[in-house]
Design an enzyme around this catalytic site. Structure first.
Site, PDB file in Angstrom:
ATOM      1  N   ARG A 164       0.209  -1.336   0.321  1.00  0.00           N
ATOM      2  CA  ARG A 164       0.267   0.048  -0.588  1.00  0.00           C
ATOM      3  C   ARG A 164       0.606   1.035  -0.185  1.00  0.00           C
ATOM      4  NH1 ARG A 164      -2.391  -3.355  -0.706  1.00  0.00           N
ATOM      5  NH2 ARG A 164      -4.389  -4.529   0.104  1.00  0.00           N
ATOM      6  N   SER A 238     -10.536  -0.238   3.858  1.00  0.00           N
ATOM      7  CA  SER A 238      -9.422  -1.087   4.442  1.00  0.00           C
ATOM      8  C   SER A 238      -8.761   0.987   5.402  1.00  0.00           C
ATOM      9  CB  SER A 238      -8.594  -1.555   4.662  1.00  0.00           C
ATOM     10  OG  SER A 238      -9.223  -2.647   4.183  1.00  0.00           O
ATOM     11  N   GLU A 333      -4.030   3.780   6.120  1.00  0.00           N
ATOM     12  CA  GLU A 333      -3.898   4.130   4.858  1.00  0.00           C
ATOM     13  C   GLU A 333      -3.963   5.270   3.874  1.00  0.00           C
ATOM     14  OE1 GLU A 333      -5.348  -0.115   2.755  1.00  0.00           O
ATOM     15  OE2 GLU A 333      -6.233   1.177   1.579  1.00  0.00           O
TER      16      GLU A 333
HETATM   17  C1  LIG Z   1     -15.617  -0.223  -0.257  1.00  0.00           C
HETATM   18  C2  LIG Z   1     -14.498  -0.320  -0.594  1.00  0.00           C
HETATM   19  C3  LIG Z   1     -13.115  -1.012  -0.389  1.00  0.00           C
HETATM   20  C4  LIG Z   1     -11.704  -0.786  -1.448  1.00  0.00           C
HETATM   21  N1  LIG Z   1     -10.801  -2.278  -1.330  1.00  0.00           N
HETATM   22  C5  LIG Z   1      -9.423  -2.006  -2.093  1.00  0.00           C
HETATM   23  C6  LIG Z   1      -8.788  -3.020  -2.264  1.00  0.00           C
HETATM   24  O1  LIG Z   1      -9.558  -3.671  -1.707  1.00  0.00           O
HETATM   25  N2  LIG Z   1      -7.364  -2.669  -2.680  1.00  0.00           N
HETATM   26  C7  LIG Z   1      -7.325  -1.403  -2.386  1.00  0.00           C
HETATM   27  O2  LIG Z   1      -5.975  -1.421  -2.495  1.00  0.00           O
HETATM   28  N3  LIG Z   1      -7.744   0.052  -1.501  1.00  0.00           N
HETATM   29  C8  LIG Z   1      -9.437  -0.431  -1.454  1.00  0.00           C
HETATM   30  N4  LIG Z   1      -9.856   0.406  -1.452  1.00  0.00           N
HETATM   31  C9  LIG Z   1      -9.381   2.040  -1.590  1.00  0.00           C
HETATM   32  C10 LIG Z   1      -9.994   2.573  -2.688  1.00  0.00           C
HETATM   33  O3  LIG Z   1     -10.700   2.382  -3.780  1.00  0.00           O
HETATM   34  C11 LIG Z   1      -8.135   2.655  -3.546  1.00  0.00           C
HETATM   35  O4  LIG Z   1      -7.136   3.344  -3.246  1.00  0.00           O
HETATM   36  C12 LIG Z   1      -8.554   3.644  -5.464  1.00  0.00           C
HETATM   37  O5  LIG Z   1      -7.189   3.821  -5.852  1.00  0.00           O
HETATM   38  C13 LIG Z   1      -8.783   4.735  -4.751  1.00  0.00           C
HETATM   39  O6  LIG Z   1      -8.859   5.670  -6.168  1.00  0.00           O
HETATM   40  P1  LIG Z   1     -10.140   7.228  -6.046  1.00  0.00           P
HETATM   41  O7  LIG Z   1     -10.294   7.430  -7.297  1.00  0.00           O
HETATM   42  O8  LIG Z   1     -10.826   7.755  -5.538  1.00  0.00           O
HETATM   43  O9  LIG Z   1      -8.651   8.105  -5.610  1.00  0.00           O
HETATM   44  P2  LIG Z   1      -8.718   9.201  -4.474  1.00  0.00           P
HETATM   45  O10 LIG Z   1      -9.536   8.967  -3.455  1.00  0.00           O
HETATM   46  O11 LIG Z   1      -9.199  10.427  -5.669  1.00  0.00           O
HETATM   47  O12 LIG Z   1      -7.381  10.070  -3.842  1.00  0.00           O
HETATM   48  C14 LIG Z   1      -6.418   8.624  -3.761  1.00  0.00           C
HETATM   49  C15 LIG Z   1      -4.873   9.689  -2.976  1.00  0.00           C
HETATM   50  O13 LIG Z   1      -3.956   9.352  -4.284  1.00  0.00           O
HETATM   51  C16 LIG Z   1      -4.383  11.084  -5.135  1.00  0.00           C
HETATM   52  N5  LIG Z   1      -4.481  10.950  -6.615  1.00  0.00           N
HETATM   53  C17 LIG Z   1      -5.642  10.112  -7.241  1.00  0.00           C
HETATM   54  N6  LIG Z   1      -5.640   9.846  -8.467  1.00  0.00           N
HETATM   55  C18 LIG Z   1      -4.150  11.033  -8.856  1.00  0.00           C
HETATM   56  C19 LIG Z   1      -3.084  11.827  -9.818  1.00  0.00           C
HETATM   57  N7  LIG Z   1      -4.164  10.957 -10.917  1.00  0.00           N
HETATM   58  N8  LIG Z   1      -2.445  11.790  -9.646  1.00  0.00           N
HETATM   59  C20 LIG Z   1      -1.271  11.994  -8.207  1.00  0.00           C
HETATM   60  N9  LIG Z   1      -2.544  11.964  -7.588  1.00  0.00           N
HETATM   61  C21 LIG Z   1      -3.917  11.145  -7.591  1.00  0.00           C
HETATM   62  C22 LIG Z   1      -5.078  11.443  -4.374  1.00  0.00           C
HETATM   63  O14 LIG Z   1      -4.326  13.420  -4.545  1.00  0.00           O
HETATM   64  C23 LIG Z   1      -5.480  10.994  -2.663  1.00  0.00           C
HETATM   65  O15 LIG Z   1      -3.624  10.954  -2.322  1.00  0.00           O
HETATM   66  C24 LIG Z   1     -11.110   0.378  -1.586  1.00  0.00           C
HETATM   67  C25 LIG Z   1     -12.340   1.104  -0.872  1.00  0.00           C
HETATM   68  C26 LIG Z   1     -13.643   1.231  -0.984  1.00  0.00           C
HETATM   69  C27 LIG Z   1     -14.624   2.436  -0.276  1.00  0.00           C
END
Ligand SMILES: Cc1cc2nc3c(=O)[nH]c(=O)nc-3n(C[C@H](O)[C@H](O)[C@H](O)COP(=O)(O)OP(=O)(O)OC[C@H]3O[C@@H](n4cnc5c(N)ncnc54)[C@H](O)[C@@H]3O)c2cc1C
Length: 343
Positions: A164, A238, A333
């Site tokens: 992570r 998580s 996380e």
């Molecule tokens: C129900 C649920 C289940 C999940 N299960 C998992 C799992 O099984 N495994 C896992 O690893 N994660 C899991 N996650 C966490 C999450 O889905 C992942 O981390 C996902 O990749 C986040 O994507 P996002 O576009 O929503 O990021 P955001 O929440 O929009 O951003 C997260 C971070 O990344 C940065 N960021 C986003 N896009 C960019 C970009 N293009 N360039 C630079 N920085 C950027 C943001 O500034 C922030 O710091 C889960 C979340 C939920 C709600």
């Protein structure tokens, strides 16, 4: 490009907590992004790039500009008899990308089905689930370096992927905006079915020789049964990483708690954060509308009108309780914005 002021972020974070951004703008390609970064109204403000908002907790309003990544599109960069290299825009919904690959019969991302969020955030924390991390199918990514506006290519080594973790969450934090991610996928993939309950789910479906689609569907079914749906109850998956401790600490803990799950992890020992929270009696615990999921001890949930600060108080309570009970430090996380946690 339109610039919004005093923008409501509640629909843009999966905890569904109230928060506002001083400014918000969307970009669909690198030229639009460059224009926003140079815009006189925005260029001196703190920046926050958002994809799906599924890995952030706002404990206060964002005083700067939120840049919403909407770069779409997919491109086949290379195809051989065995493999493809495919590039996806950073704003593409991750699960849509996975579904497309499954439809094409390209293996490598099927265990990562149904993870919320966008493609561009996937390398940020090296998303992982059911025995696979993104670093395995990852090929390269392109990112805009904010300091000089140049597009830079990162291969796997340059991303410093960890559990992570990545370069972009540590040394490179806030310095790059990911524009696209390319993956190498296999036409005759090796399936990973021995992690968690995938095998049991396949057995339940009477599937002895699974395809990529079977694995993807099994993962989707397991996730739906285990994890609270953020559309129904706000959460970010998580909230804590599984802690890594040294072998002596793990042995000492197991002497008192013989049933404690533990796995070897590169010279260290990985413990189950969910188990520690559950043993501390905190699974399902709540303080008002902020609490711990009854289904999964690692997931913090917004039962309705919790604020980010309420959820952060619950998180700190869990961290302090686990520390007092087991002497183990839980690491957060998602990105926690404000409240002295991140900024
Ligand atoms: C129900 C649920 C289940 C999940 N299960 C998992 C799992 O099984 N495994 C896992 O690893 N994660 C899991 N996650 C966490 C999450 O889905 C992942 O981390 C996902 O990749 C986040 O994507 P996002 O576009 O929503 O990021 P955001 O929440 O929009 O951003 C997260 C971070 O990344 C940065 N960021 C986003 N896009 C960019 C970009 N293009 N360039 C630079 N920085 C950027 C943001 O500034 C922030 O710091 C889960 C979340 C939920 C709600």
């Amino acid at each position: 490009m339109e610039i919004f002021r005093d923008f409501n972020l509640k629909p843009f974070n999966t905890f569904h907590v109230p928060a506002r951004a001083a400014r918000m703008a969307r970009f669909k390609n690198v030229e639009e992004l460059r224009a926003l970064l140079n815009d006189p109204e925005l260029k001196d403000l703190p920046r926050l790039v958002l994809g799906g908002g599924s890995n952030v907790l706002f404990t206060q309003d964002w005083p700067g500009v939120v840049l919403l990544n909407e770069i779409g599109g997919m491109e086949l960069l290379l195809e051989t008899d065995e493999a493809v290299i495919v590039r996806a825009g950073a704003g593409m919904v991750w699960h849509n990308f996975v579904s497309y690959c499954v439809d094409q019969g390209w293996g490598g991302v099927e265990n990562l089905s149904l993870i919320p969020g966008r493609v561009g955030a996937a390398p940020m924390q090296n998303i992982g689930a059911y025995g696979v991390e993104i670093k395995e199918p990852f090929h390269h990514l392109e990112a805009l370096r904010i300091s000089d506006g140049q597009v830079v290519r990162f291969d796997t080594d340059a991303c410093h992927f960890g559990y992570r973790e990545s370069f972009f969450k540590r040394e490179g934090k806030g310095q790059y905006i990911i524009l696209s991610v390319a993956f190498q996928l296999n036409k005759q993939p090796k399936l990973h079915t021995h992690y968690g309950s995938i095998k049991a789910e396949l057995d339940k479906r009477d599937i002895a020789s699974p395809t990529i689609r079977d694995v993807s569907e099994a993962v989707i079914a397991i996730r739906r049964s285990k994890l609270p749906n953020p559309e129904v109850i706000g959460n970010a998956g998580s909230f804590f990483k599984n802690p890594l401790v040294d072998p002596a600490t793990a042995r000492a803990l197991q002497a008192i708690q013989p049933q404690m799950p533990a796995w070897p992890a590169g010279g260290q020992v990985k413990l189950s954060a969910a188990w520690l929270i559950e043993q501390a009696g905190l699974k399902g615990w709540r303080d008002g509308d902020a609490g711990v999921s009854e289904r999964h001890a690692l997931v913090l949930v917004n039962h309705g009108s919790a604020s980010g600060a309420d959820l952060w108080r619950v998180a700190r309570h869990l961290m302090v309780t686990v520390r007092q009970r087991f002497g183990v430090t839980l690491e957060v996380e998602p990105r926690v914005i404000g409240g002295g946690a991140d900024g």
